[in-house]
Motif scaffolding. Sequence first.
Motif, PDB file in Angstrom:
ATOM      1  N   THR A   1       8.978   5.960   2.430  1.00  8.82           N
ATOM      2  CA  THR A   1       8.261   4.707   2.176  1.00  8.82           C
ATOM      3  C   THR A   1       9.211   3.563   1.833  1.00  8.82           C
ATOM      4  OG1 THR A   1       7.910   5.335  -0.156  1.00  8.82           O
ATOM      5  CG2 THR A   1       6.170   5.894   1.418  1.00  8.82           C
ATOM      6  N   SER A   2      10.308   3.885   1.160  1.00 13.41           N
ATOM      7  CA  SER A   2      11.244   2.828   0.769  1.00 13.41           C
ATOM      8  C   SER A   2      11.949   2.208   1.964  1.00 13.41           C
ATOM      9  CB  SER A   2      12.290   3.376  -0.214  1.00 13.41           C
ATOM     10  OG  SER A   2      11.692   3.703  -1.450  1.00 13.41           O
ATOM     11  N   MET A   3      12.049   2.935   3.062  1.00 13.49           N
ATOM     12  CA  MET A   3      12.646   2.359   4.261  1.00 13.49           C
ATOM     13  C   MET A   3      11.860   1.153   4.752  1.00 13.49           C
ATOM     14  SD  MET A   3      13.601   5.947   6.165  1.00 13.49           S
ATOM     15  CE  MET A   3      14.330   5.237   7.624  1.00 13.49           C
ATOM     16  N   ILE A   4      10.569   1.126   4.432  1.00 13.99           N
ATOM     17  CA  ILE A   4       9.719  -0.008   4.783  1.00 13.99           C
ATOM     18  C   ILE A   4       9.503  -0.931   3.593  1.00 13.99           C
ATOM     19  CG2 ILE A   4       7.418  -0.690   5.606  1.00 13.99           C
ATOM     20  CD1 ILE A   4       7.290   1.995   7.066  1.00 13.99           C
ATOM     21  N   CYS A   5       9.359  -0.346   2.415  1.00 14.77           N
ATOM     22  CA  CYS A   5       8.916  -1.115   1.244  1.00 14.77           C
ATOM     23  C   CYS A   5      10.044  -1.826   0.505  1.00 14.77           C
ATOM     24  CB  CYS A   5       8.189  -0.194   0.266  1.00 14.77           C
ATOM     25  SG  CYS A   5       6.755   0.645   0.971  1.00 14.77           S
ATOM     26  N   ASP A   6      11.218  -1.202   0.402  1.00 14.97           N
ATOM     27  CA  ASP A   6      12.286  -1.772  -0.420  1.00 14.97           C
ATOM     28  C   ASP A   6      12.711  -3.138   0.110  1.00 14.97           C
ATOM     29  OD1 ASP A   6      12.292   0.399  -2.086  1.00 14.97           O
ATOM     30  OD2 ASP A   6      14.447   0.757  -1.950  1.00 14.97           O
ATOM     31  N   GLY A   7      12.514  -4.147  -0.681  1.00 11.68           N
ATOM     32  CA  GLY A   7      12.899  -5.499  -0.314  1.00 11.68           C
ATOM     33  C   GLY A   7      11.877  -6.248   0.519  1.00 11.68           C
ATOM     34  N   SER A   8      10.895  -5.538   1.098  1.00 12.46           N
ATOM     35  CA  SER A   8       9.946  -6.197   2.000  1.00 12.46           C
ATOM     36  C   SER A   8       9.066  -7.204   1.269  1.00 12.46           C
ATOM     37  CB  SER A   8       9.056  -5.156   2.689  1.00 12.46           C
ATOM     38  OG  SER A   8       9.809  -4.311   3.510  1.00 12.46           O
ATOM     39  N   VAL A   9       8.539  -6.790   0.117  1.00 12.81           N
ATOM     40  CA  VAL A   9       7.635  -7.675  -0.628  1.00 12.81           C
ATOM     41  C   VAL A   9       8.374  -8.936  -1.067  1.00 12.81           C
ATOM     42  CG1 VAL A   9       6.260  -7.903  -2.729  1.00 12.81           C
ATOM     43  CG2 VAL A   9       6.116  -5.808  -1.363  1.00 12.81           C
ATOM     44  N   PHE A  10       9.591  -8.758  -1.570  1.00  6.92           N
ATOM     45  CA  PHE A  10      10.351  -9.913  -2.031  1.00  6.92           C
ATOM     46  C   PHE A  10      10.783 -10.790  -0.863  1.00  6.92           C
ATOM     47  CE2 PHE A  10      13.827 -12.041  -4.431  1.00  6.92           C
ATOM     48  CZ  PHE A  10      13.061 -12.471  -5.501  1.00  6.92           C
ATOM     49  N   CYS A  11      11.135 -10.165   0.255  1.00 12.33           N
ATOM     50  CA  CYS A  11      11.514 -10.917   1.458  1.00 12.33           C
ATOM     51  C   CYS A  11      10.368 -11.822   1.921  1.00 12.33           C
ATOM     52  CB  CYS A  11      11.899  -9.937   2.566  1.00 12.33           C
ATOM     53  SG  CYS A  11      12.066 -10.665   4.204  1.00 12.33           S
TER      54      CYS A  11
ATOM     55  N   VAL B   1       0.836  -1.210   0.000  1.00 12.21           N
ATOM     56  CA  VAL B   1       0.000   0.000   0.000  1.00 12.21           C
ATOM     57  C   VAL B   1       0.868   1.257   0.000  1.00 12.21           C
ATOM     58  CG1 VAL B   1      -1.655   1.339   1.361  1.00 12.21           C
ATOM     59  CG2 VAL B   1      -1.983  -1.124   1.077  1.00 12.21           C
ATOM     60  N   LEU B   2       1.917   1.268   0.830  1.00  9.13           N
ATOM     61  CA  LEU B   2       2.763   2.458   0.948  1.00  9.13           C
ATOM     62  C   LEU B   2       3.465   2.809  -0.355  1.00  9.13           C
ATOM     63  CD1 LEU B   2       4.398   1.905   4.458  1.00  9.13           C
ATOM     64  CD2 LEU B   2       2.716   3.639   3.820  1.00  9.13           C
ATOM     65  N   VAL B   3       3.823   1.801  -1.154  1.00  9.33           N
ATOM     66  CA  VAL B   3       4.583   2.062  -2.373  1.00  9.33           C
ATOM     67  C   VAL B   3       3.771   2.819  -3.420  1.00  9.33           C
ATOM     68  CG1 VAL B   3       4.047   0.020  -3.770  1.00  9.33           C
ATOM     69  CG2 VAL B   3       6.364   0.927  -3.775  1.00  9.33           C
ATOM     70  N   ILE B   4       2.461   2.903  -3.236  1.00 12.30           N
ATOM     71  CA  ILE B   4       1.598   3.625  -4.188  1.00 12.30           C
ATOM     72  C   ILE B   4       1.844   5.133  -4.123  1.00 12.30           C
ATOM     73  CG2 ILE B   4      -0.804   4.134  -4.812  1.00 12.30           C
ATOM     74  CD1 ILE B   4      -1.568   1.433  -3.535  1.00 12.30           C
ATOM     75  N   LEU B   5       2.150   5.646  -2.938  1.00 15.19           N
ATOM     76  CA  LEU B   5       2.170   7.091  -2.715  1.00 15.19           C
ATOM     77  C   LEU B   5       3.152   7.865  -3.602  1.00 15.19           C
ATOM     78  CD1 LEU B   5       1.906   7.112   1.198  1.00 15.19           C
ATOM     79  CD2 LEU B   5       0.066   7.341  -0.491  1.00 15.19           C
ATOM     80  N   PRO B   6       4.437   7.449  -3.743  1.00 13.16           N
ATOM     81  CA  PRO B   6       5.361   8.238  -4.568  1.00 13.16           C
ATOM     82  C   PRO B   6       4.920   8.352  -6.029  1.00 13.16           C
ATOM     83  CG  PRO B   6       6.564   6.697  -3.188  1.00 13.16           C
ATOM     84  CD  PRO B   6       5.122   6.329  -3.077  1.00 13.16           C
ATOM     85  N   SER B   7       4.402   7.268  -6.599  1.00 19.26           N
ATOM     86  CA  SER B   7       3.972   7.312  -8.001  1.00 19.26           C
ATOM     87  C   SER B   7       2.804   8.270  -8.197  1.00 19.26           C
ATOM     88  CB  SER B   7       3.588   5.910  -8.487  1.00 19.26           C
ATOM     89  OG  SER B   7       4.709   5.065  -8.538  1.00 19.26           O
ATOM     90  N   VAL B   8       1.932   8.359  -7.193  1.00 17.49           N
ATOM     91  CA  VAL B   8       0.793   9.276  -7.289  1.00 17.49           C
ATOM     92  C   VAL B   8       1.281  10.723  -7.412  1.00 17.49           C
ATOM     93  CG1 VAL B   8      -1.173  10.215  -6.009  1.00 17.49           C
ATOM     94  CG2 VAL B   8      -0.805   7.743  -6.097  1.00 17.49           C
TER      95      VAL B   8
END
Length: 440
Positions: free
Chosen positions: A115-125, A87-94
Amino acid sequence: MEMLTTPLSHLFVTVFLYSFSVFMVVPAMTDVIMSAVCPGKDECSIAIYLTGLQQVIVGLGTLVMLPLIGNLSDTYGRKVILTAPMVLVILPSVILAYSRSAYYVYAYLLTKTVTSMICDGSVFCIALAYVADNVSERQRASAFGILSGIASCAFVCGNLLTRFISTSSTFQVSAAGTVIAVVYMRIFLPESVAGVGIACTGNKMENESLLKRDPPENLQVFRKMSSLHDTVSLLRTRSTFSQAAAIAFFNTLGDVGLNASVLYYLKAQFHYSKNQFADLIVINGIAGTISQMVFMPLIAPVIKEEKLLAIGLFFGCVHILLYSIAWSSWVNYAAAMVSVLSAVGSPCVRSIASKQVGPSEQGKAQGCLIGICSIANVIAPLAFSPLTALFLSESAPFYFPGFSLMCASLLVMIAFILSIMIREAPLAPSVSADPMDHSV
């Protein structure tokens, strides 16, 4: 393949939609940032430093967050924890979908950093841990390869689309695609709880009872969690895990060095724009997809993971080296095609690390491994951003525009040397009996 169960199929679709949406903005970002910071120029040190600073901050954040997120997924389930970063990764593109003027670009960079501090790598992990929940030991390397191949395929498709649409449409489609990924995941992806392969069991009552963890355990989870302690404990008690972590660290240093330098290098040396970036990225993505979705399932059962890892790292070094000495534009495309052999390394090191822990620690192990790689995400921009800016400027101590890329290739060579010395990975005692054979 046997491993392509319905839950894993839904996971792969989720990863594809998410990766497609996230990766498609990559070719456009160099032009967007440089247009805001240094309009009309092909070389811009400020843009390089700004991007490097962002990577350092994100790396520090993910160093702490990823082991914690992996551990949370072990406790609360993969799907629950997967929702937040998606959900958080949506914000920058908007933000950039609305405008790409200088103020909005700076707002994007600030939002993206947080947001990347939480999102980067999290989904793949979490996706890696989900696969480990539901795939047996003997098929895990192939399964990790397929998961990486899905991401590479999304990388290709996203960049192909970027090649034919406007910059404004790129960010609009990215935001919409991420929303679709979240909705699909919430509707179709079954929950999976660490150690029970719950996504692949057929007993509904059993699934529900397993998902309802005892409240006292859940209430104590944050008291028991220490991302730094978990990482240190794994490194001290699992020698093969430590070796895999060292290999991943140096390989990531080289990869991040490549990513921090190559687009600005190509912009300055060959005057690449969004379309040329997209072409090159698509070639890299196609090579990676073929490698991970075709070669890995075929050769992983035949060649030991340790040897396959060494092969991938050797060609990873060659891949970066060719960029650094490119004397013509066609050499860059030849370098991109070498990634068909280099892309097998990453799934192998993850599989080796996965086999060193029990089924209830998969999220923690993958989070710790990616967290260690986050240290490289901090160090590499600090080193490579000024190095790239220096050797692309007129004040370079000697003429070698690709010098920073040469340094990146040497770091991957260190990872290759370490991979030659790694021992054959023994299974963790808690998983040696291969308790998840029912899931394949």
